[in-house]
Design a protein around this motif. Sequence first.
Motif: not given
Length: 364
Positions: A159-162, A221-223, A257-258, A337-344
């Motif tokens: 993760g990034a520091p922030y 830095d997702s957020w 990445f953010g 990110g890929i979310v749950p339920g995404t068709p493979v």
Amino acid sequence: MTLANNGGALGETIPDSNLDGSRFVRACLRKPVDRTPVWFLRQAGRYMQEYREVRKHHTLVEICKQPELAAEVTITAAEKLGVDAAIIFADLLLPLEPMGLDFEFQAGEGPVVHRPVRTAEDVHALRTDRAGDLAYVARAIEKVAAHFRERLGIIGFCGAPYTLASYMIEGGSSRNYIYTKRMMYADATAWRGLLDKLVAVLTAYCRQQVEAGADVIQIFDSWVGSLGLSDYCAYAFEATQQLVRAVQAMGVPVIYFGVETAGLLGQMAQTGADVIGLDWRQPLDEGWRAVGHARAVQGNLDPITLFAPMEVLEERVKEILRAANGRPGHIFNLGHGIVPGTPVESVQAVVRMVKEFRLEGPRG
Ligand code: CP3
């Protein structure tokens, strides 16, 4: 290197001597590649049957802490999708534990930190001398590296520091980041102390991953999109830049990445990261212009497009590849990110589309 084209996307032949290193690592460095590399944020996860099977018998943290299992989950996802890079199976929050913060993942709630950091004393109590406890991640990387050798790029991450500070202070995911921003604005010493401790631990953690065989480090830095530009510059940029430089000094490229970062991209590029992740809220060429063409970019399909009919999905994939226009240094990915339920099958179809894509040749 010129910005003219990346050869492969235009169907040109590239001499073998120019093809050292994996396609993915070469793209991170903006070197010519035979085609655009592709992988997916959160490519190993609950949308995949094989992962759900493993999860029936182990918690998320158990999988992370058992190198055999973490490596298996990483390898299975990368092979099933046929992607160009494997991201090690781990979680952003793992470094909190050796720093002295217990957390758990509660079903449907996301991560919960039991005693969040709220005061200068809490920051003071955080430990920086136990990054070695995270060595299980490096052991998993060794196994993945031994499996793929030169075939795929291997991505370590942190993760990034922030973003990590926000989890530590809020105690979990947040909508408004009130506690985080309050500390940031009201107690500069505590805030900077927290970021310094994070940079120390994350640098040691990334070093373990690089020594174990990670070819590239992605810093999430997702957020960071919760910050306006002035606050990003004043409160987050410097610590991130320190981490980016420390990792680059280990000899590997860095992807930074953010999400919701359209207003921050130019400044994010100033960290010196080799690759900047783009989300889907602006067209890829606009995002790349904001980053500057001296850096590579990664992105930027809306992950929910994977639920759309194939024709729509294909149109969006092509739109991104056309916007990249064969310029060296594009890594195809999602904007988050890929979310749950995404068709493979949709994820696999995107891999095929990227692999088969050719820009229309030069006209006239
Ligand atoms: O292939 C992969 O990318 C999986 C490896 C991975 C995980 N977490 C495993 C995981 C990676 C790269 C992460 C990073 C991560 N973790 C981020 C940054 C990426 C992003 O999406 O912005 C963040 C913010 C976290 C923190 C986190 N972990 C949250 C908010 C949650 C709960 C939300 C959710 O998606 O359920 C997690 C849990 C988590 N980490 C899961 C996985 C596969 C799902 C839960 C589970 O399997 O029990």
